[in-house]
Design an enzyme around this catalytic site. Structure first.
Site, PDB file in Angstrom:
ATOM      1  N   CYS A 112       0.824  -1.231   0.000  1.00 53.19           N
ATOM      2  CA  CYS A 112       0.000   0.000   0.000  1.00 53.19           C
ATOM      3  C   CYS A 112       0.848   1.267   0.000  1.00 53.19           C
ATOM      4  O   CYS A 112       0.331   2.357  -0.257  1.00 53.19           O
ATOM      5  CB  CYS A 112      -0.925   0.003   1.200  1.00 53.19           C
ATOM      6  N   HIS A 249      -3.249   7.196   3.235  1.00 51.44           N
ATOM      7  CA  HIS A 249      -3.681   5.915   2.656  1.00 51.44           C
ATOM      8  C   HIS A 249      -5.005   5.516   3.300  1.00 51.44           C
ATOM      9  O   HIS A 249      -5.154   5.531   4.525  1.00 51.44           O
ATOM     10  CB  HIS A 249      -2.600   4.865   2.926  1.00 51.44           C
ATOM     11  N   ASN A 279     -10.099  -0.269   0.873  1.00 51.19           N
ATOM     12  CA  ASN A 279      -8.641  -0.169   0.760  1.00 51.19           C
ATOM     13  C   ASN A 279      -8.220  -0.651  -0.630  1.00 51.19           C
ATOM     14  O   ASN A 279      -8.378  -1.816  -0.956  1.00 51.19           O
ATOM     15  CB  ASN A 279      -8.013  -1.048   1.855  1.00 51.19           C
TER      16      ASN A 279
END
Ligand code: ACO
Length: 322
Positions: A112, A249, A279
């Site tokens: 990520c 994020h 996500n």
């Protein structure tokens, strides 16, 4: 001295939406549990598109938004943990699809945090004077790694792509980037890929799913994100009030909320779109920045920090004047 800036951004998500209600038909869960623990309401999932398709659409929009001629692009970097092939990379497919010149194109994997890693790489390559205009993309079809029978993880992820054109600037706009990793705790967030396969070991599984120790990931994320923001501010002699926004994020709204409270920074100034996409790993940061810009929450001249954490563990943060 060569400086760098964001010339333009773009993003793309598949049209198929999977709601929390839809998930209750697949695993034992509820809209209330998912919303209260994560902030996620919906996620977009790819049904007939691949990572390259999402990357291409986001890249086209970023090129248009930057108002550049694609022949000016001399570097392509794609951050992804879900490439369509081991090789060629998504970046080389993208170079061909967009009809770019025979330029350098490569993929990177930092989970990520991948987009921050890509930004660090192209920022330094342009600042070296060797390159002038880079296309960077975070693109994922993470749902292909999702175990749809595991309620601990399947509610969290979605598919998306975000892209950015980074180029030279007359003033210092991409001011500072911090990157880090800690492989000692790699097992807290892991997706094994292929087992060794040879003539003597040929019956092992070749496909695995995401495994996560949610509590450990939560603890790590809520420690590393505020720390990275503080470090960026301190080494640039800035304070939180100098920031117009933080774009983190989008892994879990509770993580962003806790990090903001730890910093004593208002949550209203942290961009959030996790409720819509879940996500999306390496796509999360460029998707959030693009939406923050398009919604008017980030304007030309604003100073913001973008910060991410991911499997590895990896992390990164950037101090940027848009
Ligand atoms: N629906 C209903 N119940 C659930 C679900 C679900 N979808 N998932 C888990 N539960 C249950 C658990 O089984 C557990 O039940 P038990 O007590 O009977 O064993 C209970 O809910 C509580 O579980 P906890 O783990 O304590 O829940 P927590 O409050 O920690 O929230 C979460 C879980 C949301 C995963 C949280 O730990 C988190 O956000 N962690 C970070 C996740 C993250 O950011 N991951 C990044 C991934 S990046 C990448 O993969 C590339």
């Amino acid at each position: 001295m060569t400086y760098t800036e964001i010339k333009g951004t773009g993003s793309y998500t598949p049209s198929k939406v999977l709601t929390n209600e839809d998930l209750t038909k697949i695993v034992e869960t509820s809209d209330e549990w998912i919303t209260s623990r994560t902030g996620i309401k919906r996620r977009h999932i790819a049904t007939d598109e691949y990572t390259i398709d999402l990357a291409e659409q986001a890249a086209i929009k970023a090129i248009q938004n930057a108002g550049i001629d694609k022949v000016d692009i001399d570097l392509v970097v794609v951050a992804t943990v879900t490439p369509d092939h081991y090789f060629p990379g998504v970046s080389q497919l993208l170079q061909a699809r967009l009809g770019l010149g025979k330029i350098m194109a490569f993929d990177i994997n930092a989970a990520c945090s991948g987009f921050l890693y890509a930004l660090e790489i192209v920022d330094k390559m342009i600042k070296s004077g060797a390159y002038k205009t880079a296309l960077i993309v975070g693109a994922e079809t993470l749902t292909r790694l999702t175990d749809w029978s595991d309620r601990n993880t399947c509610v969290l992820f979605g598919d998306a792509a975000g892209a950015m054109i980074i180029g030279t600037s007359e003033t210092d706009k991409i001011k500072d980037i911090i990157i880090g990793s800690d492989g000692d705790v790699n097992s807290y967030l892991i997706c094994d890929n292929v087992e060794l396969k040879n003539p003597y070991e040929n019956d092992k599984s070749t496909q695995d799913h995401i495994h996560m120790n949610g509590r450990e990931v939560f603890k790590f994320a809520t420690r590393i994100m505020p720390q990275t923001v503080r470090d960026l501010l301190e080494r640039n002699h800035l304070v939180l009030d100098d920031l117009d926004s933080i774009v983190a994020h989008q892994a879990n709204e509770r993580i962003i909320d806790k990090a903001a409270r730890d910093l004593n920074y208002p949550l209203e100034k942290c961009f959030l779109n996790i409720h819509e996409y879940g996500n999306t790993s390496a796509a999360s940061v460029p998707l959030a920045i693009d939406e923050a810009i398009r919604s008017g929450k980030l304007k030309r001249g604003d100073t913001f920090i973008t910060v991410a954490f991911g499997g590895g563990f990896t992390w990164g943060g950037a101090l940027i004047k848009y």
